[in-house]
Design an enzyme around this catalytic site. Structure first.
Site, PDB file in Angstrom:
ATOM      1  N   GLU A 122       0.855  -1.179   0.000  1.00 48.07           N
ATOM      2  CA  GLU A 122       0.000   0.000   0.000  1.00 48.07           C
ATOM      3  C   GLU A 122       0.899   1.240   0.000  1.00 48.07           C
ATOM      4  O   GLU A 122       1.868   1.268   0.757  1.00 48.07           O
ATOM      5  CB  GLU A 122      -0.915   0.049   1.236  1.00 48.07           C
ATOM      6  N   ALA A 255       1.646  -0.101  10.815  1.00 49.15           N
ATOM      7  CA  ALA A 255       1.352  -1.492  10.488  1.00 49.15           C
ATOM      8  C   ALA A 255       0.509  -1.531   9.225  1.00 49.15           C
ATOM      9  O   ALA A 255       0.003  -0.508   8.781  1.00 49.15           O
ATOM     10  CB  ALA A 255       0.601  -2.167  11.628  1.00 49.15           C
ATOM     11  N   MET A 256       0.364  -2.749   8.681  1.00 49.32           N
ATOM     12  CA  MET A 256      -0.328  -2.891   7.403  1.00 49.32           C
ATOM     13  C   MET A 256      -1.215  -4.124   7.412  1.00 49.32           C
ATOM     14  O   MET A 256      -0.795  -5.215   7.793  1.00 49.32           O
ATOM     15  CB  MET A 256       0.723  -2.971   6.282  1.00 49.32           C
ATOM     16  N   HIS A 290      -6.860  -2.215  15.023  1.00 53.39           N
ATOM     17  CA  HIS A 290      -7.054  -1.461  13.777  1.00 53.39           C
ATOM     18  C   HIS A 290      -6.788  -2.354  12.557  1.00 53.39           C
ATOM     19  O   HIS A 290      -7.623  -2.445  11.653  1.00 53.39           O
ATOM     20  CB  HIS A 290      -6.126  -0.246  13.781  1.00 53.39           C
ATOM     21  N   GLU A 291      -5.652  -2.995  12.544  1.00 55.33           N
ATOM     22  CA  GLU A 291      -5.306  -3.817  11.371  1.00 55.33           C
ATOM     23  C   GLU A 291      -6.261  -5.006  11.264  1.00 55.33           C
ATOM     24  O   GLU A 291      -6.668  -5.381  10.172  1.00 55.33           O
ATOM     25  CB  GLU A 291      -3.855  -4.305  11.440  1.00 55.33           C
TER      26      GLU A 291
HETATM   27  N1  TRP Z   1      -3.127   0.909   5.693  1.00 54.03           N
HETATM   28  C1  TRP Z   1      -2.213   1.102   6.788  1.00 54.03           C
HETATM   29  C2  TRP Z   1      -3.067   1.339   8.013  1.00 54.03           C
HETATM   30  O1  TRP Z   1      -3.497   2.379   8.318  1.00 54.03           O
HETATM   31  C3  TRP Z   1      -1.301   2.228   6.648  1.00 54.03           C
HETATM   32  C4  TRP Z   1      -0.331   2.285   5.532  1.00 54.03           C
HETATM   33  C5  TRP Z   1      -0.460   2.889   4.355  1.00 54.03           C
HETATM   34  C6  TRP Z   1       0.992   1.891   5.585  1.00 54.03           C
HETATM   35  N2  TRP Z   1       0.720   2.898   3.658  1.00 54.03           N
HETATM   36  C7  TRP Z   1       1.609   2.289   4.398  1.00 54.03           C
HETATM   37  C8  TRP Z   1       1.713   1.229   6.532  1.00 54.03           C
HETATM   38  C9  TRP Z   1       2.951   2.091   4.179  1.00 54.03           C
HETATM   39  C10 TRP Z   1       3.034   1.023   6.302  1.00 54.03           C
HETATM   40  C11 TRP Z   1       3.666   1.451   5.143  1.00 54.03           C
HETATM   41  O2  TRP Z   1      -3.456   0.482   8.681  1.00 54.03           O
HETATM   42 ZN    ZN Z   2      -5.620   1.689   8.587  1.00 54.69          ZN
END
Ligand code: TRP
Ligand code: ZN
Length: 850
Positions: A122, A255-256, A290-291
Site C-alpha cells: 500500500e 502497520a499494514m 485497527h489492522e
Molecule cells: N493501511 C495502513 C493502516 O493504516 C497504513 C499504511 C499505508 C501503511 N501505507 C503504508 C503502513 C505504508 C506502512 C507502510 O493500517
Molecule cells: Zn488503517
C-alpha cells in the site's frame, strides 16, 4: 533547471479499469540482490470500461520476458509500466522480472529488513514487484509460490503446501494488489488459536526475530480481544483458517492490514513490561485492533480508488477507538483523541497542507495518509452516528457489509446506505468530506422569561484551492447546569444546518450555565466569550467528562496566553481549580492525570496565531515553564500525597486502572522533581521494574538537569534493545534546553547506534527535534538547518518518510519575518536538491506555497 513539476491526478478523471483480473499466480525465486518474480495472470475485458488500452504498472523492474496466451511478446516499456496489444477476449499474461530487494531502502515493494524479506504494497508498491494493474478496483485471487532457503516463508491466505525450499499459499478472497504480502526469513512464532462464533478454528501466529519471542503475549491477547469484539459489536467474523502477524524493524509506518498476513512495525507489536510503557501497550492494543478490523473495513470492502482512502481508514480508526473505549475508559480515550486531533489534524487543517477528508487531487498518494484522512475521517463517522442514532448506525453498517462485500467502493456508496436506512438526505453532510478546513463555531446566549437561547454561527476559513465554504450540518451536544451545579437539561443534540441558527430551552427557573459541544460532538473550534469563574464552575460540576476536562484546559490556556502576551503571573484561579480536581478521589486517576496536563507549546502557538498574534516559541516555552514551576510550588504537598497514594504495589499489568494510577503518580513526580532537584525521581529510577516508571523517572531527572548518570545507566542497560534505544535517542532531545535541542539531535545523529536507514531511529531523533518547538524554532535557525540537512540526506533513500517529516515546517507562516525567512531558505534548499523525490517535492512545494 528543475524537472517539470509532477502532475496531479484528479478524482474527477476516474475511469473503470479496461481489464479485470481473475487469477494471479506468482512465483518468487528469492535472492537478496536478484529475486526473480514470475507472474501468470488471467485477464478479461471489463464490460464497463470506456477504453481498451492494456497498461500494467511497473517501476524499477528488470524486464526478462513476457507472453500472452503462451506466445512471446515485445511490450512497450516505459519507466511507469508496460503496454501491449491484447486479444478482445479473456487471455493469460505471463511475465518474468528481476528485482533487487537488498538495494530497496525506500521500504516499498519487496525489501530486506535485518536479513528478512518483507513487502509493503500500500498504496502503490506492488508495481515495484511485478507488472500489474496496481489500482484497488482490480481484485484478483492470488496463488503464491515462494522458493528460497528461508526457514519460514509466508504469504496471504492459507498455506497449501510447504516443502524443502518452497512454500505455496492460496488466498481465496479476491483482493487488490495493495493487500499482497510476502515474508521470508529466520522467524520464530508465538502461536495461539481462536474459534469464531460460527465454529471456524483459526490458527493465530505472531512471527518475530529469534530473541523477540518473549515479547508477543500482550499482542496476541489484543488480537483475540479484537476478534471477539468485532463479532459482538459489528457481527464480523474472521474468514480464513490462519491469521499471521509479522514484526519487522524497518517499516515506514505503524502497520499494514495485508489479507491474512498483517505486517507490523516492531514498535507497534512487541512489548514487555520492562521495555514498554503503558502508552506503548495501549497503542499496540489499538493498532492490532485497527489492522484486524481492516479485514472487513478495507479488505472485504475496499476502496475504488485512493481518493476514497477515508472510506477504509476513517471507519477503521473509528472502530478501533470504539474498541479502546470498550476495553479501557471511554472518557479518557475521548479526551486523548481530541488532544491528538487538535495537535495534528487542526494544525494540518489550518495550514498550507489542508485538504478535504476526501481529496479531489494528489501528486503522490503516500502524502495523503494524514491526520485529516484518518482522524478527521473517524470524527465524521462519529458525527454521522450521533445524527442518525445508534440503532440506525448499526442497521446502516449491516446493509453496508451485506451490499458491498467483495466490492471496491466510494464515499457515495457509504453515505447511501445511511440515506436508505434513515430516509435522510446526506448531501449537506457530504460537505464534511469535500471541504477542507476547521469550522469556527461562535456562540452567544440570552435568557428571557424562563427561556434560554443559544445563538450559533459557523464559518470555515478558506483553505488552499478552496476559497468558498458552505454551511455544514453540525451536531452540537448540549447540556445545561443550574447555579447549584445540578443538571437542568440532560445532553441533547442540536442539529445546526444554517450559517446562523438559534436554539431555545423553555421553562427554566434561572439562567443556566451551558455545557456546549459535549463529548466533542463535532471537529470544530468553539468560540465563546466566557469567564474564568464559569470555566471553574464547569470543571467542578459538569457531568460530561469531556467538557469537564475541557473547562480545565481552557482555564490553563487562557492563563498561559495572558502570561505570554502580557507577562501576567500564573493564574490563581487555575491553580485553585486544579488543586481541587487533583485531590478529588472520586475522579478516575487517569482523568486527573489528563486534567493536570497542560496545552502543548504548539497548541498555544496555534491559539495565539488564531487570535491574530505572532507566537514566539521561546516565550511560550518560558511561560509553560513558569506555570509548571508555580504549580509545583503551589501544590507540592498535594503532589507528595498523590504520589504516595497512587503507588501500584500489585505486579505490573498494562491495564487502564494501573496505567491511570501510574500516570497520576508520575504527573505528581514531575511536580515534585521541580522542587527536590530530582531526589525522588532518582529513587524511582533505581527501583523501577517497568519502563513506565523508569522512563518517567529519567525524564524528570533530565528535566531537573540531573539526568547524566541516568542517561548513561539507561544506555548501558538497554543498548541491545532497539526499541528502547529509540526512546533513549528521543528523550534526550525532547528534554534538552531549547538552546541545545538542535545540537543534541545533530550530535546523536553521529552516535554509532544512529542508523539513517531505520525509520524508527530517524524519527526518534528528528521527530523529537521537530516536536520540540522552542528548540526547533531557535532564533538562530539551527533547528531548521539540522532538520533540512538530514531530510536532504534521507530523501534518496526513503522518500516516503522524508516527505512525511517535512510537515515539521507546515506552521511556518505563523511565525515572525526572520523565522519565516529562515524556514523558507531551508524549504528552497530542499526543493533545489537535484533528483529530489516526487514525494518530497510535493510536500515542500505545498508547504512553501507560491
Ligand atoms: N493501511 C495502513 C493502516 O493504516 C497504513 C499504511 C499505508 C501503511 N501505507 C503504508 C503502513 C505504508 C506502512 C507502510 O493500517
Ligand atoms: Zn488503517
Amino acid at each position: 533547471m528543475k524537472d517539470a513539476a509532477p502532475q496531479p491526478i484528479y478524482l474527477s478523471d476516474y475511469t473503470p479499469p479496461a481489464y479485470l483480473v481473475d487469477q494471479v499466480h506468482l512465483t518468487f525465486r528469492l535472492s537478496p540482490d536478484r529475486t526473480r518474480v514470475i507472474s501468470k495472470i488471467g485477464f478479461r475485458p471489463n464490460p464497463d470500461a470506456q477504453g481498451r488500452e492494456f497498461f500494467l504498472h511497473g517501476e524499477g523492474l528488470e524486464f526478462i520476458g513476457a507472453m500472452i496466451d503462451g506466445i512471446e511478446i515485445s511490450p512497450d516499456i516505459t519507466p511507469e509500466g508496460l503496454r501491449a496489444e491484447v486479444p478482445d477476449a479473456p487471455f493469460t499474461f505471463e511475465a518474468e522480472v528481476e528485482i533487487n530487494p537488498a538495494a530497496n531502502t525506500a521500504l516499498e515493494g519487496l525489501y530486506m529488513s535485518g536479513g528478512m524479506y518483507c513487502t509493503q504494497c500500500e498504496a502503490e508498491g506492488f508495481r515495484k514487484i511485478t507488472y500489474y494493474p496496481d489500482r484497488p478496483d482490480v481484485m484478483g485471487v492470488f496463488t503464491v509460490r515462494i522458493e528460497g532457503d528461508a526457514p519460514v516463508m509466508l504469504s496471504n491466505g492459507d498455506a497449501i503446501t510447504q516443502g524443502a525450499g518452497f512454500a505455496e499459499w492460496h488466498d481465496p478472497w479476491p483482493k487488490p494488489a495493495y493487500l499482497f504480502a510476502l515474508v521470508a526469513g529466520d522467524l520464530v512464532n508465538h502461536p495461539d488459536r481462536f474459534t469464531t462464533r460460527s465454529g471456524r478454528e483459526v490458527a493465530l501466529n505472531i512471527w518475530v526475530r529469534p530473541g523477540d519471542e518473549g515479547k508477543c503475549a500482550f499482542g496476541m491477547e489484543a488480537l483475540k480481544k479484537s476478534m471477539t469484539w468485532d463479532e459482538e459489536v459489528y457481527g464480523r467474523e474472521y474468514d480464513l483458517d490462519i491469521f499471521n502477524i509479522v514484526a519487522v524493524d524497518d517499516f515506514n509506518m505503524g502497520a499494514m492490514e495485508n489479507k491474512g498476513l498483517n505486517i507490523f512495525n516492531s514498535s507497534c507489536v512487541l512489548s514487555t513490561p520492562e521495555t514498554s510503557t503503558d502508552a506503548n501497550f495501549e497503542r499496540i492494543e489499538a493498532i492490532i485492533a485497527h489492522e484486524y478490523f481492516h479485514n472487513w473495513t478495507g479488505n472485504r470492502i475496499t476502496c475504488r480508488d485512493w481518493f476514497q482512502l477515508c472510506l477504509k481508514e476513517g471507519l477503521t480508526v473509528y472502530r478501533d477507538s470504539q474498541f479502546t473505549s470498550d476495553m479501557r475508559s471511554a472518557p479518557v480515550k475521548r479526551i486523548s483523541d481530541v488532544i491528538d486531533l487538535r495537535a495534528r489534524q487542526f494544525r494540518e487543517d489550518n495550514g498550507p497542507l489542508a485538504h478535504p477528508v476526501r481529496p479531489a487531487s494528489f501528486v503522490e498518494i503516500n502524502n495523503f495518509y494524514t491526520a485529516t484522512v484518518y482522524e478527521k475521517g473517524a470524527e465524521l463517522i462519529g458525527m454521522l452516528k450521533r445524527l442518525v442514532g445508534d440503532a440506525a448506525y448499526a442497521q446502516a453498517l449491516d446493509l453496508y457489509f451485506e451490499r458491498h462485500d467483495g466490492e471496491a467502493c466510494t464515499i457515495e456508496d457509504w453515505l447511501s446506505v445511511f440515506e436508505e436506512v434513515t430516509g435522510r438526505d446526506l448531501a449537506q453532510f457530504k460537505r464534511w468530506y469535500e471541504e477542507a478546513g476547521t469550522p469556527r463555531l461562535k456562540v452567544t446566549d440570552d435568557f428571557r422569561e424562563g427561556t434560554y437561547t443559544l445563538h450559533f454561527s459557523q464559518e470555515t476559513p478558506p483553505t488552499p484551492e478552496q476559497e468558498e465554504k458552505h454551511p455544514r450540518v453540525i451536531p452540537i451536544a448540549v447540556g445545561l447546569l443550574g447555579a447549584n451545579g445540578d443538571e437542568v437539561q440532560k445532553t441533547c443534540v442540536l442539529e445546526m444546518t444554517q450559517a446562523k441558527q438559534s436554539f431555545s430551552f423553555d421553562g427554566l427557573a434561572s439562567r443556566p450555565i451551558p455545557s456546549i459541544l459535549r463529548d466533542f460532538s463535532a471537529p470544530v473550534i468553539l468560540e465563546r466569550e466566557t469567564s474564568n469563574a464559569e470555566r471553574a464552575f464547569l470543571l467542578a460540576h459538569d457531568t460530561d467528562p469531556f467538557n469537564k476536562w475541557e473547562a480545565g484546559r481552557a482555564l490553563a490556556r487562557e492563563g498561559l496566553i495572558a502570561m505570554v502576551r502580557e507577562g501576567a503571573a500564573p493564574d490563581a484561579a487555575y491553580l485553585d481549580a486544579i488543586r481541587m480536581v487533583a485531590r478529588d478521589e472520586t475522579l478516575d486517576p487517569a482523568f486527573r492525570a489528563l486534567a493536570l496536563g497542560l496545552p502543548s507549546e504548539d497548541e498555544l502557538a496555534q491559539s495565539l496565531h488564531e487570535m491574530g498574534h505572532t507566537p514566539d516559541p521561546q516565550i511560550i516555552w518560558q511561560a509553560l515553564e513558569a506555570l509548571r514551576n508555580a504549580r509545583a510550588e503551589n501544590i507540592e504537598g498535594l503532589a507528595r500525597d498523590l504520589y504516595a497514594r497512587h503507588q501500584v504495589s500489585a505486579p505490573y499489568r498494562p491495564d487502564a486502572d494501573q496505567a491511570g494510577a501510574r500516570a497520576l503518580a508520575n504527573a505528581a513526580l514531575a511536580m515534585i522533581s521541580r522542587m527536590d532537584g530530582g531526589a525522588l525521581a532518582a529513587k524511582q529510577f533505581e527501583s523501577a521494574d517497568n519502563m513506565t516508571q523508569q522512563l518517567a523517572a529519567w525524564s524528570c531527572l533530565l528535566q531537573a538537569g540531573a539526568g547524566e548518570a541516568a542517561t548513561r545507566a539507561f544506555y548501558d542497560q538497554w543498548q541491545e534493545d532497539r526499541l528502547v534505544i529509540d526512546k533513549w535517542f528521543s528523550l534526550q532531545i525532547v528534554h534538552a534546553s531549547p538552546e541545545d535541542t538542535a545540537d543534541t539531535a545533530a550530535r546523536l545523529a553521529t552516535h554509532p547506534d544512529f542508523n539513517i536507514a531505520n525509520p524508527n531511529r530517524f524519527r526518534a531523533t528528528f521527530g523529537a527535534l521537530s516536536m520540540s518547538p522552542a528548540g526547533f524554532h531557535h532564533a538562530s535557525g539551527k533547528g531548521y538547518r539540522v532538520l533540512a540537512d538530514w531530510l536532504i540526506r534521507l530523501d534518496p533513500l526513503n522518500p516516503q518518510t522524508t516527505a512525511r517529516m517535512c510537515s515539521a515546517f507546515e506552521t511556518w507562516r505563523r511565525y515572525d519575518q526572520q523565522r519565516q525567512t529562515l524556514i523558507r531558505t531551508e524549504l528552497d534548499r530542499i526543493l533545489d536538491t537535484p533528483g529530489l523525490s516526487r514525494d518530497t517535492t510535493e510536500m515542500a512545494t505545498r508547504i512553501r506555497g507560491v
